[in-house]
Scaffold this motif. Structure first.
Motif, mmCIF file in Angstrom:
data_model
loop_
_atom_site.group_PDB
_atom_site.id
_atom_site.type_symbol
_atom_site.label_atom_id
_atom_site.label_comp_id
_atom_site.label_asym_id
_atom_site.label_seq_id
_atom_site.Cartn_x
_atom_site.Cartn_y
_atom_site.Cartn_z
ATOM 1 N N MET A 169 -17.822 10.743 21.622
ATOM 2 C CA MET A 169 -19.188 10.469 21.451
ATOM 3 C C MET A 169 -19.686 9.267 22.117
ATOM 4 N N HIS A 170 -20.895 8.754 22.474
ATOM 5 C CA HIS A 170 -21.192 7.786 23.078
ATOM 6 C C HIS A 170 -22.695 7.638 22.774
ATOM 7 N N ILE A 171 -23.199 6.313 22.891
ATOM 8 C CA ILE A 171 -24.809 6.078 22.805
ATOM 9 C C ILE A 171 -25.203 5.530 24.030
ATOM 10 N N LEU A 172 -26.003 6.011 24.649
ATOM 11 C CA LEU A 172 -26.675 5.193 25.882
ATOM 12 C C LEU A 172 -28.089 4.767 25.453
ATOM 13 N N ASP A 189 -33.163 4.638 34.308
ATOM 14 C CA ASP A 189 -33.175 6.242 33.706
ATOM 15 C C ASP A 189 -32.286 6.828 34.636
ATOM 16 N N ASN A 190 -32.160 6.620 36.066
ATOM 17 C CA ASN A 190 -31.413 7.317 36.850
ATOM 18 C C ASN A 190 -29.922 7.226 36.488
ATOM 19 N N TRP A 191 -29.588 5.814 35.955
ATOM 20 C CA TRP A 191 -28.118 5.646 35.576
ATOM 21 C C TRP A 191 -27.871 6.290 34.420
ATOM 22 N N ARG A 215 -25.234 10.092 33.383
ATOM 23 C CA ARG A 215 -24.220 10.068 32.850
ATOM 24 C C ARG A 215 -24.487 10.985 31.486
ATOM 25 N N ALA A 216 -25.486 11.226 31.159
ATOM 26 C CA ALA A 216 -25.902 11.909 29.853
ATOM 27 C C ALA A 216 -25.220 13.289 29.760
ATOM 28 N N GLY A 217 -24.766 13.661 28.665
ATOM 29 C CA GLY A 217 -24.319 14.820 28.399
ATOM 30 C C GLY A 217 -24.118 15.311 26.709
ATOM 31 N N THR A 218 -23.307 16.335 26.529
ATOM 32 C CA THR A 218 -23.157 16.759 25.473
ATOM 33 C C THR A 218 -22.289 15.564 24.816
ATOM 34 N N ASN A 219 -22.232 15.413 23.279
ATOM 35 C CA ASN A 219 -21.480 14.535 22.621
ATOM 36 C C ASN A 219 -22.085 13.238 22.931
ATOM 37 N N MET A 220 -23.394 13.141 23.421
ATOM 38 C CA MET A 220 -23.930 11.524 23.568
ATOM 39 C C MET A 220 -25.247 11.751 22.899
ATOM 40 N N VAL A 221 -25.675 10.571 22.681
ATOM 41 C CA VAL A 221 -27.079 10.245 22.077
ATOM 42 C C VAL A 221 -27.732 9.261 22.931
ATOM 43 N N CYS A 222 -28.869 9.370 23.476
ATOM 44 C CA CYS A 222 -29.745 8.706 24.399
ATOM 45 C C CYS A 222 -30.677 8.227 23.369
ATOM 46 N N LYS A 232 -31.856 18.023 29.045
ATOM 47 C CA LYS A 232 -31.505 19.201 29.867
ATOM 48 C C LYS A 232 -29.778 18.960 30.175
ATOM 49 N N ALA A 233 -29.350 17.609 30.004
ATOM 50 C CA ALA A 233 -28.130 17.434 30.306
ATOM 51 C C ALA A 233 -27.280 17.624 28.884
ATOM 52 N N GLY A 234 -28.055 17.988 27.836
ATOM 53 C CA GLY A 234 -27.359 18.469 26.553
ATOM 54 C C GLY A 234 -27.104 17.143 25.635
ATOM 55 N N ALA A 235 -27.646 16.092 25.851
ATOM 56 C CA ALA A 235 -27.542 14.881 25.023
ATOM 57 C C ALA A 235 -28.589 15.142 23.827
ATOM 58 N N VAL A 236 -28.308 14.547 22.649
ATOM 59 C CA VAL A 236 -29.203 14.178 21.638
ATOM 60 C C VAL A 236 -29.875 13.167 22.010
ATOM 61 N N THR A 237 -31.440 13.347 21.983
ATOM 62 C CA THR A 237 -32.203 12.207 22.506
ATOM 63 C C THR A 237 -33.317 11.653 21.341
ATOM 64 N N ILE A 238 -33.391 10.554 21.171
ATOM 65 C CA ILE A 238 -34.023 9.908 20.091
ATOM 66 C C ILE A 238 -34.900 8.888 20.722
ATOM 67 N N ALA A 239 -36.273 8.841 20.152
ATOM 68 C CA ALA A 239 -37.017 7.532 20.241
ATOM 69 C C ALA A 239 -36.905 6.341 19.558
ATOM 70 N N PRO A 240 -37.254 5.232 19.827
ATOM 71 C CA PRO A 240 -37.007 4.177 18.950
ATOM 72 C C PRO A 240 -37.767 4.470 17.799
#
Length: 149
Positions: free
Chosen positions: A1-4, A56-58, A62-69, A82-90
């Motif tokens: 897991m990783h948070i971007l 944004d491009n960076w 790198r976004a993917g499954t097992n990641m939170v953006c 679309k890359a499979g990441a969980v995505t949350i607004a602030p």
């Protein structure tokens, strides 16, 4: 897991660190200029160029499954989903495949209104309830990803 983290205008960086440390999840802070980050092995910072959408491009590359953006940028949220990441607004709003289309359409409509000179308000001020909702959403996302792994 990783948070971007799309960090340039992110009001919840301290909350991200708190949850990440509790769950022992690495965090990458991505910005166009250097930012102060905690001296902790789980946190690193990436400074990208000042080019339009460089952060944004960076993140999207790198976004993917097992990641939170973490981002307030709807178009970046769409790319991360679309890359499979969980995505949350602030503010704690979880972007989903079901909700992102409407959010992108609303963003386009508001951009058209602004381009036509219409005076429209911005988002509501960031509140304590937004911060609380974000903490809960990030914690739940990490628990869900850990169970899925």
């Amino acid at each position: 897991m990783h948070i971007l983290v799309d960090a340039d205008a992110c009001p919840v960086k301290e909350e991200i660190y708190k949850v990440a440390f509790r769950h022992q999840v690495p965090v990458t802070i991505v910005s166009n200029s250097p930012m102060r980050i905690p001296a902790h092995g789980l946190v690193n910072s990436v400074v990208v160029s000042a080019d339009f959408d460089a952060a944004d491009n960076w993140i999207a590359e790198r976004a993917g499954t097992n990641m939170v953006c973490i981002t307030a940028d709807i178009l970046l949220a769409d790319r991360c989903l679309k890359a499979g990441a969980v995505t949350i607004a602030p503010n704690g709003k979880l972007f989903t495949n079901n909700s992102i289309g409407g959010a992108v359409a609303m963003r386009a409509l508001m951009a058209d209104l602004r381009a036509n000179g219409d005076a429209i308000g911005g988002p509501p001020p960031f509140s304590k309830s937004d911060r609380s909702r974000f903490l809960s959403a990030l914690d739940q996302a990490l628990v869900h990803l850990r169970r899925k792994a």
